[in-house]
Design a protein around this motif. Structure first.
Motif, PDB file in Angstrom:
ATOM      1  N   VAL A   6      22.691 -69.589 -73.336  1.00  0.00           N
ATOM      2  CA  VAL A   6      22.199 -70.857 -73.851  1.00  0.00           C
ATOM      3  C   VAL A   6      20.746 -70.662 -74.251  1.00  0.00           C
ATOM      4  CG1 VAL A   6      21.749 -73.269 -73.335  1.00  0.00           C
ATOM      5  CG2 VAL A   6      23.741 -72.134 -72.336  1.00  0.00           C
ATOM      6  N   GLU A   7      20.468 -70.923 -75.512  1.00  0.00           N
ATOM      7  CA  GLU A   7      19.108 -70.773 -76.000  1.00  0.00           C
ATOM      8  C   GLU A   7      18.431 -72.136 -76.035  1.00  0.00           C
ATOM      9  OE1 GLU A   7      16.879 -69.318 -80.040  1.00  0.00           O
ATOM     10  OE2 GLU A   7      18.704 -68.310 -79.426  1.00  0.00           O
ATOM     11  N   THR A   8      17.220 -72.180 -75.544  1.00  0.00           N
ATOM     12  CA  THR A   8      16.451 -73.418 -75.547  1.00  0.00           C
ATOM     13  C   THR A   8      16.010 -73.729 -76.968  1.00  0.00           C
ATOM     14  OG1 THR A   8      15.672 -73.024 -73.312  1.00  0.00           O
ATOM     15  CG2 THR A   8      14.401 -74.561 -74.629  1.00  0.00           C
ATOM     16  N   VAL A   9      16.199 -74.971 -77.380  1.00  0.00           N
ATOM     17  CA  VAL A   9      15.761 -75.423 -78.697  1.00  0.00           C
ATOM     18  C   VAL A   9      14.464 -76.197 -78.509  1.00  0.00           C
ATOM     19  CG1 VAL A   9      16.324 -76.853 -80.692  1.00  0.00           C
ATOM     20  CG2 VAL A   9      18.128 -75.564 -79.526  1.00  0.00           C
ATOM     21  N   TRP A  10      13.424 -75.734 -79.183  1.00  0.00           N
ATOM     22  CA  TRP A  10      12.111 -76.355 -79.060  1.00  0.00           C
ATOM     23  C   TRP A  10      11.846 -77.243 -80.270  1.00  0.00           C
ATOM     24  CZ3 TRP A  10       9.664 -75.990 -74.567  1.00  0.00           C
ATOM     25  CH2 TRP A  10      10.015 -74.937 -73.706  1.00  0.00           C
ATOM     26  N   THR A  11      11.313 -78.443 -80.024  1.00  0.00           N
ATOM     27  CA  THR A  11      10.982 -79.390 -81.077  1.00  0.00           C
ATOM     28  C   THR A  11       9.479 -79.600 -81.084  1.00  0.00           C
ATOM     29  OG1 THR A  11      13.089 -80.528 -80.773  1.00  0.00           O
ATOM     30  CG2 THR A  11      11.362 -81.736 -81.945  1.00  0.00           C
ATOM     31  N   GLN A  12       8.835 -79.283 -82.205  1.00  0.00           N
ATOM     32  CA  GLN A  12       7.391 -79.468 -82.293  1.00  0.00           C
ATOM     33  C   GLN A  12       7.084 -80.959 -82.360  1.00  0.00           C
ATOM     34  OE1 GLN A  12       5.364 -77.450 -85.496  1.00  0.00           O
ATOM     35  NE2 GLN A  12       3.376 -78.180 -84.829  1.00  0.00           N
ATOM     36  N   VAL A  97       7.653 -77.901 -71.645  1.00  0.00           N
ATOM     37  CA  VAL A  97       6.664 -77.892 -72.717  1.00  0.00           C
ATOM     38  C   VAL A  97       6.316 -76.459 -73.060  1.00  0.00           C
ATOM     39  CG1 VAL A  97       4.306 -78.543 -73.358  1.00  0.00           C
ATOM     40  CG2 VAL A  97       5.645 -80.052 -71.915  1.00  0.00           C
ATOM     41  N   ARG A  98       6.118 -76.210 -74.335  1.00  0.00           N
ATOM     42  CA  ARG A  98       5.632 -74.898 -74.785  1.00  0.00           C
ATOM     43  C   ARG A  98       4.428 -75.143 -75.680  1.00  0.00           C
ATOM     44  NH1 ARG A  98       9.592 -71.127 -78.156  1.00  0.00           N
ATOM     45  NH2 ARG A  98       9.169 -72.696 -79.744  1.00  0.00           N
ATOM     46  N   VAL A  99       3.324 -74.444 -75.385  1.00  0.00           N
ATOM     47  CA  VAL A  99       2.125 -74.523 -76.211  1.00  0.00           C
ATOM     48  C   VAL A  99       1.903 -73.146 -76.811  1.00  0.00           C
ATOM     49  CG1 VAL A  99      -0.360 -74.974 -76.255  1.00  0.00           C
ATOM     50  CG2 VAL A  99       1.125 -76.333 -74.767  1.00  0.00           C
ATOM     51  N   GLU A 100       1.903 -73.107 -78.139  1.00  0.00           N
ATOM     52  CA  GLU A 100       1.626 -71.864 -78.865  1.00  0.00           C
ATOM     53  C   GLU A 100       0.428 -72.125 -79.760  1.00  0.00           C
ATOM     54  OE1 GLU A 100       5.781 -69.542 -79.354  1.00  0.00           O
ATOM     55  OE2 GLU A 100       5.533 -71.281 -80.683  1.00  0.00           O
ATOM     56  N   LEU A 106       8.527 -79.459 -77.313  1.00  0.00           N
ATOM     57  CA  LEU A 106       9.301 -79.895 -76.150  1.00  0.00           C
ATOM     58  C   LEU A 106      10.729 -79.399 -76.248  1.00  0.00           C
ATOM     59  CD1 LEU A 106       8.253 -83.662 -75.945  1.00  0.00           C
ATOM     60  CD2 LEU A 106       7.305 -81.735 -74.661  1.00  0.00           C
ATOM     61  N   ALA A 107      11.328 -79.109 -75.099  1.00  0.00           N
ATOM     62  CA  ALA A 107      12.746 -78.774 -75.021  1.00  0.00           C
ATOM     63  C   ALA A 107      13.477 -80.077 -74.715  1.00  0.00           C
ATOM     64  CB  ALA A 107      12.999 -77.713 -73.960  1.00  0.00           C
ATOM     65  N   LEU A 108      13.710 -80.884 -75.736  1.00  0.00           N
ATOM     66  CA  LEU A 108      14.258 -82.225 -75.531  1.00  0.00           C
ATOM     67  C   LEU A 108      15.670 -82.202 -74.966  1.00  0.00           C
ATOM     68  CD1 LEU A 108      12.828 -83.998 -78.684  1.00  0.00           C
ATOM     69  CD2 LEU A 108      12.020 -84.142 -76.320  1.00  0.00           C
ATOM     70  N   ALA A 109      16.477 -81.210 -75.328  1.00  0.00           N
ATOM     71  CA  ALA A 109      17.832 -81.124 -74.780  1.00  0.00           C
ATOM     72  C   ALA A 109      17.785 -80.894 -73.280  1.00  0.00           C
ATOM     73  CB  ALA A 109      18.622 -80.028 -75.471  1.00  0.00           C
ATOM     74  N   GLU A 110      16.766 -80.213 -72.793  1.00  0.00           N
ATOM     75  CA  GLU A 110      16.605 -79.943 -71.369  1.00  0.00           C
ATOM     76  C   GLU A 110      16.218 -81.202 -70.604  1.00  0.00           C
ATOM     77  OE1 GLU A 110      16.922 -76.940 -69.702  1.00  0.00           O
ATOM     78  OE2 GLU A 110      17.597 -75.971 -71.529  1.00  0.00           O
ATOM     79  N   ALA A 111      15.621 -82.177 -71.292  1.00  0.00           N
ATOM     80  CA  ALA A 111      15.120 -83.376 -70.626  1.00  0.00           C
ATOM     81  C   ALA A 111      16.236 -84.119 -69.902  1.00  0.00           C
ATOM     82  CB  ALA A 111      14.451 -84.302 -71.639  1.00  0.00           C
TER      83      ALA A 111
END
Length: 125
Positions: A6-12, A97-100, A106-111
């Motif tokens: 399962v790959e985390t989907v990140w939303t800026q 949260v991921r800060v680059e 945010l990984a909204l699906a993980e929420a």
């Protein structure tokens, strides 16, 4: 046995600079409001915008250290986990949260899964 990857989907959702120092910004999602918090050390955290006590808006609370105090009844919540600080008990949903650079995602699906503890996206248990 086959393994499922399962790959985390990140939303800026913006930049670190969009969030006031020692403050918050609300991100509206179909699953509910997410409060982004920024500490004095420029750390960024995300929680469901509802205190576990009476659903007070944590985004309107006071950020201190790595915690936020709910504006309704002064419950203190750990920003990294969503856990209430003793003697209070409870947890609000934590969003990975991921800060680059200065970009915040945010990984909204993980929420939706986070009420029982974070998943692999943030490494918390």
């Amino acid at each position: 046995m086959d393994s499922i990857i399962v790959e985390t989907v990140w939303t800026q959702v913006g930049t670190v600079d969009d969030i006031p120092v020692l403050g918050s910004r609300v991100v509206r999602t179909p699953g509910g409001d997410i409060a982004l918090f920024r500490t004095a050390a420029d750390e960024v955290f995300a929680l469901e915008d509802a205190c576990p006590h009476k659903q007070g808006p944590l985004s309107q609370g006071i950020v201190h250290g790595r915690r936020v105090t709910c504006p309704l009844h002064s419950w203190v919540i750990e920003l990294a986990t969503g856990e209430a600080v003793a003697p209070d008990e409870g947890r609000t949903g934590h969003v990975p949260v991921r800060v680059e650079g200065r970009s915040v995602s945010l990984a909204l699906a993980e929420a939706k899964l986070s009420r029982g503890g974070c998943r692999k996206a943030c490494g918390h248990v």
